[in-house]
Design a protein around this motif. Structure first.
Motif, PDB file in Angstrom:
ATOM      1  N   SER A   1       0.835  -1.199   0.000  1.00 21.34           N
ATOM      2  CA  SER A   1       0.000   0.000   0.000  1.00 21.34           C
ATOM      3  C   SER A   1       0.870   1.250   0.000  1.00 21.34           C
ATOM      4  CB  SER A   1      -0.920  -0.017   1.228  1.00 21.34           C
ATOM      5  OG  SER A   1      -1.843   1.049   1.180  1.00 21.34           O
TER       6      SER A   1
ATOM      7  N   ARG B   1       1.595  -2.153  -6.690  1.00 23.15           N
ATOM      8  CA  ARG B   1       0.352  -2.189  -5.913  1.00 23.15           C
ATOM      9  C   ARG B   1       0.114  -0.864  -5.209  1.00 23.15           C
ATOM     10  NH1 ARG B   1       2.180  -8.085  -3.812  1.00 23.15           N
ATOM     11  NH2 ARG B   1       4.058  -6.820  -3.613  1.00 23.15           N
TER      12      ARG B   1
ATOM     13  N   GLN C   1      -3.015   2.344  -6.007  1.00 18.31           N
ATOM     14  CA  GLN C   1      -3.783   3.074  -4.993  1.00 18.31           C
ATOM     15  C   GLN C   1      -3.454   4.568  -5.037  1.00 18.31           C
ATOM     16  OE1 GLN C   1      -3.670   0.897  -1.119  1.00 18.31           O
ATOM     17  NE2 GLN C   1      -2.691  -0.705  -2.328  1.00 18.31           N
TER      18      GLN C   1
END
Length: 210
Positions: free
Chosen positions: A104, A140, A144
């Motif tokens: 994240s 990843r 986001q």
């Protein structure tokens, strides 16, 4: 490659410099992000951009309690925060260099971005540079981050410059260790430059919506 691209430009814009603000996201011990930031700063400057780096370790902003736009009178805001806001507002484009924490966005990065209101970011483009020691290159986190940047108003260009095994790709001084680094950075910067000039020209001509 990129220097030649700018030498070949006939537009008067070739003599001007876009102001690019680069955000570095990582703060943890042994971070690899600074070598990426140094590399990207060099590539952007070679492409005739004026680059400012926001390093969360240097800015040392606290865990967000009060964003700068929540101070109606900026003279009452912390001086570091008020000065940083001026740089955000003056920027023509943004480059975000992000690691990947638990698949994240690093919390230091979102905390830094959230200290400033969307009016400083809006109607300007952004570019995402992500990296990791492993094979996924921070993608990843980049996915986001793309959503977050869109909500801030600085839509990211389509190209994402992902750097897997970053420790083998860029040295501690920000020098590329393979040819892919320069060509990869050039693809991102080419898109960012086009969008930044288009948006700057339109802001200067018609302003932005109120």
């Amino acid at each position: 490659m990129y220097r030649q691209f700018y030498r070949n430009m006939a537009s008067p814009q070739a003599a001007e410099k876009l102001k690019v603000l680069m955000f570095l996201g990582s703060t943890r011990e042994g971070r690899l992000g600074m070598r990426v930031a140094r590399f990207m700063k060099g590539q952007l400057e070679a492409a005739n951009h004026e680059v400012t780096l926001f390093d969360p370790l240097e800015l040392d902003l606290p865990l967000l309690r009060k964003a700068v736009h929540h101070y109606p009178d900026r003279s009452t805001a912390p001086a570091t925060l008020a000065e940083a806001e001026k740089i955000v507002k003056a920027a023509d484009a943004f480059v975000v260099v992000t690691a990947e924490y638990n698949h994240s966005i690093p919390p230091a990065l979102s905390n830094l971005l959230d200290h400033f209101g969307s009016s400083g970011y809006s109607y300007k483009p952004s570019g995402i540079v992500c990296y990791s020691p492993g094979q996924y290159g921070g993608m990843r986190a980049a996915m986001q981050l793309r959503a977050l940047l869109g909500e801030l108003g600085c839509l990211s260009v389509s190209n994402i410059f992902g750097i897997p095994e970053v420790q083998k790709a860029i040295d501690e001084n920000g020098q590329a260790l393979n040819d892919r680094m320069v060509s990869g950075a050039a693809r991102l910067i080419t898109q960012l430059d086009w969008h930044a000039w288009a948006m700057k020209n339109h802001r200067d001509t018609v302003g932005v919506p109120k």
